[in-house]
Write a protein that holds these residues in place. Sequence first.
Motif, short mmCIF file in Angstrom:
data_model
loop_
_atom_site.label_atom_id
_atom_site.label_comp_id
_atom_site.label_asym_id
_atom_site.label_seq_id
_atom_site.Cartn_x
_atom_site.Cartn_y
_atom_site.Cartn_z
N GLN A 82 45.55 26.47 25.35
CA GLN A 82 45.47 25.84 23.15
C GLN A 82 45.97 26.97 22.70
O GLN A 82 46.26 26.59 22.08
N THR A 83 45.70 28.45 23.27
CA THR A 83 46.31 29.00 21.83
C THR A 83 47.53 29.62 21.98
O THR A 83 47.89 29.43 20.67
N LEU A 84 48.28 29.98 23.07
CA LEU A 84 49.62 29.37 22.78
C LEU A 84 49.82 27.77 22.49
O LEU A 84 51.39 28.96 21.62
N SER A 85 49.97 27.19 22.64
CA SER A 85 50.46 26.14 22.25
C SER A 85 49.94 26.17 20.75
O SER A 85 51.76 25.68 19.65
N GLU A 86 48.71 26.49 19.59
CA GLU A 86 48.88 26.11 18.16
C GLU A 86 49.81 27.11 17.55
O GLU A 86 50.25 27.16 16.80
N GLU A 87 50.26 28.61 19.09
CA GLU A 87 50.67 29.66 18.16
C GLU A 87 52.70 29.45 17.85
O GLU A 87 53.00 29.72 17.05
N LEU A 88 52.54 28.60 19.21
CA LEU A 88 54.21 28.23 19.38
C LEU A 88 54.33 27.75 18.26
O LEU A 88 55.78 26.89 17.79
N THR A 89 53.68 26.70 18.00
CA THR A 89 54.01 25.22 16.44
C THR A 89 54.21 26.05 15.78
O THR A 89 55.22 25.40 14.20
N ASN A 90 54.21 27.82 15.63
CA ASN A 90 54.31 28.04 13.63
C ASN A 90 55.87 29.12 14.24
O ASN A 90 55.99 29.64 13.11
N PHE A 91 56.15 28.97 15.97
CA PHE A 91 57.45 29.26 15.44
C PHE A 91 58.63 28.54 15.37
O PHE A 91 58.62 27.79 15.61
N GLU A 92 59.80 29.36 13.75
CA GLU A 92 60.70 28.71 13.73
C GLU A 92 62.16 28.59 14.77
O GLU A 92 62.18 29.87 15.40
N GLN A 93 62.62 27.60 14.90
CA GLN A 93 63.75 28.05 15.72
C GLN A 93 64.68 28.93 15.61
O GLN A 93 65.46 29.57 15.96
N THR A 94 64.86 29.04 13.88
CA THR A 94 66.12 30.47 14.27
C THR A 94 64.73 32.03 14.41
O THR A 94 66.00 32.80 13.87
N GLU A 95 63.77 31.75 14.27
CA GLU A 95 63.24 33.26 14.35
C GLU A 95 64.18 33.90 15.81
O GLU A 95 64.45 33.46 16.37
N CYS A 132 53.52 23.92 25.72
CA CYS A 132 53.85 24.62 25.24
C CYS A 132 55.06 24.75 25.64
O CYS A 132 56.26 25.54 24.83
N VAL A 133 55.61 24.44 26.91
CA VAL A 133 56.45 24.14 27.17
C VAL A 133 58.36 23.29 26.08
O VAL A 133 59.24 23.96 26.11
N SER A 134 57.61 22.41 26.00
CA SER A 134 58.25 21.87 24.46
C SER A 134 58.03 21.92 23.38
O SER A 134 59.32 22.48 23.09
N ASP A 135 57.56 22.87 23.15
CA ASP A 135 57.69 24.28 21.85
C ASP A 135 58.78 25.09 21.88
O ASP A 135 60.13 25.93 21.51
N VAL A 136 59.21 25.77 23.13
CA VAL A 136 59.72 26.80 23.69
C VAL A 136 61.31 26.38 24.33
O VAL A 136 62.07 26.88 23.23
N LEU A 137 61.33 25.27 24.16
CA LEU A 137 62.71 24.38 24.58
C LEU A 137 63.48 24.62 23.47
O LEU A 137 64.75 24.61 23.01
N ARG A 138 62.57 24.00 22.42
CA ARG A 138 62.56 23.96 21.23
C ARG A 138 62.81 24.89 20.16
O ARG A 138 63.75 25.06 19.48
N ILE A 139 62.50 26.34 20.74
CA ILE A 139 62.65 27.65 19.63
C ILE A 139 63.90 28.01 20.43
O ILE A 139 64.48 28.81 19.54
N TYR A 140 64.08 28.12 22.26
CA TYR A 140 65.97 28.92 22.54
C TYR A 140 66.13 27.66 22.13
O TYR A 140 67.60 28.01 22.13
N ALA A 141 66.24 26.61 21.56
CA ALA A 141 67.44 24.94 21.39
C ALA A 141 68.81 26.24 20.61
O ALA A 141 68.80 26.68 19.48
#
Length: 119
Positions: free
Chosen positions: A36-49, A81-90
């Motif tokens: 839950q914590t990781l999911s909340e934190e990943l939503t704040n990461f930008e794709q370009t970071e 979480c994985v969906s956010d990881v894929l978004r960040i790495y895209a």
Amino acid sequence: RVGALWEPQMEECGDLTITGSDLKSAKGATLVKSLQTLSEELTNFEQTEEHEGLQSCAEALGDAKLLRHKDPEVKLLTACCVSDVLRIYAPDTPYSPDTLKNVFEVLIQQLNGVRDPKS
């Protein structure tokens, strides 16, 4: 000063408080809370970071222990979480083709749950 030039490698995922090691060792309610914590934190990461530090978390999330977990809440949070990881790495992916196949199978299962929430 030699010591001033050397910085230890952090296992943390950027500014995330959850590490890949945390995910691999957590069980039960602790695992759910960590996801839950990781999911909340990943939503704040930008794709370009810079996302180099996310690798240990991405590996833990792609592990069969989480993708095939018996607890539906763990599987759902892992998929989020994985969906956010894929978004960040895209447009790249941190996963091998075999792991990516497993990831997409879990994502599809979770989407089927939206269609039939009782399953």
